[in-house]
Design an enzyme around this catalytic site. Structure first.
Site, PDB file in Angstrom:
ATOM      1  N   THR A  14       0.722  -1.147   0.058  1.00  7.75           N
ATOM      2  CA  THR A  14      -0.155  -0.028   0.064  1.00  7.75           C
ATOM      3  C   THR A  14       0.691   1.209  -0.072  1.00  7.75           C
ATOM      4  O   THR A  14       1.859   1.286   0.376  1.00  7.75           O
ATOM      5  CB  THR A  14      -1.080   0.048   1.236  1.00  7.75           C
ATOM      6  OG1 THR A  14      -0.053   0.004   2.211  1.00  7.75           O
ATOM      7  CG2 THR A  14      -1.973  -1.217   1.363  1.00  7.75           C
ATOM      8  N   ASP A  15       0.194   2.401  -0.481  1.00  8.20           N
ATOM      9  CA  ASP A  15       0.656   3.504  -0.316  1.00  8.20           C
ATOM     10  C   ASP A  15       0.360   4.439   0.909  1.00  8.20           C
ATOM     11  O   ASP A  15      -0.082   3.937   1.696  1.00  8.20           O
ATOM     12  CB  ASP A  15       0.498   4.176  -1.517  1.00  8.20           C
ATOM     13  CG  ASP A  15      -0.875   4.773  -1.872  1.00  8.20           C
ATOM     14  OD1 ASP A  15      -1.740   4.424  -0.678  1.00  8.20           O
ATOM     15  OD2 ASP A  15      -1.383   5.118  -2.954  1.00  8.20           O
ATOM     16  N   MET A  16       0.937   5.607   1.073  1.00  6.14           N
ATOM     17  CA  MET A  16       0.428   6.408   1.950  1.00  6.14           C
ATOM     18  C   MET A  16      -0.920   6.576   2.343  1.00  6.14           C
ATOM     19  O   MET A  16      -1.561   6.858   3.543  1.00  6.14           O
ATOM     20  CB  MET A  16       1.086   7.834   1.994  1.00  6.14           C
ATOM     21  CG  MET A  16       2.835   7.809   2.075  1.00  6.14           C
ATOM     22  SD  MET A  16       3.665   9.183   1.802  1.00  6.14           S
ATOM     23  CE  MET A  16       3.199   9.980   3.688  1.00  6.14           C
ATOM     24  N   ILE A  19      -3.933   2.317   0.461  1.00  8.89           N
ATOM     25  CA  ILE A  19      -4.594   1.625  -0.841  1.00  8.89           C
ATOM     26  C   ILE A  19      -3.295   0.975  -1.649  1.00  8.89           C
ATOM     27  O   ILE A  19      -2.329   1.458  -1.676  1.00  8.89           O
ATOM     28  CB  ILE A  19      -5.294   2.600  -1.829  1.00  8.89           C
ATOM     29  CG1 ILE A  19      -4.717   3.819  -2.492  1.00  8.89           C
ATOM     30  CG2 ILE A  19      -6.623   3.217  -0.920  1.00  8.89           C
ATOM     31  CD1 ILE A  19      -5.425   4.381  -3.614  1.00  8.89           C
TER      32      ILE A  19
END
Length: 131
Positions: A14-16, A19
């Protein structure tokens, strides 16, 4: 024939925003293609020992909805077309009944120097049986 692979979303995917980072879907569909080929009896290790490999020539991805940490996803892979030296696969990543991405991928058969080569007949027959 549709091959299905279950994939769990890990924190590292996931990203920040929490997601799945868009490029990680490429990893998911790569796993789906590898498992689909194996299920058809295509031995990529034996192919490499014979001096042939598959390489992605083209990929088109339509991102439809996000996935999040902890979710279970399914990667569906279908062999759509087999040509002399390439294979086109259609893939979809879903969460339940919701489509998250749809992708079309063309892989080319190449020698170890990167030159296109025809698919070995045994491989072609296995792929054609799945179309």
């Amino acid at each position: 024939m549709t091959h299905r692979l279950q994939v769990k979303v890990y924190y590292e995917d996931t990203d920040m925003a929490g997601i799945v980072y868009y490029a990680n879907y490429l990893k998911y569909i790569e796993r789906g293609r590898s498992e689909a080929l194996e299920a058809l009896g295509v031995d990529q290790i034996a192919m490499k020992e014979a001096g042939l490999v598959f390489a992605v020539r083209w990929v088109g991805v339509d991102y439809l909805a996000p996935a999040r940490f902890g979710e279970m996803l399914e990667v569906a892979t279908v062999i759509a077309r087999v040509r002399g030296a390439s294979v086109e696969m259609v893939q979809e990543v879903t969460r339940g009944s919701a489509a998250l991405i749809r992708a079309t991928v063309t892989v080319a058969c190449m020698d170890l120097e990167g030159r296109p080569r025809r698919l070995p007949e045994a491989v072609r027959e296995r792929l054609m049986a799945a179309v």
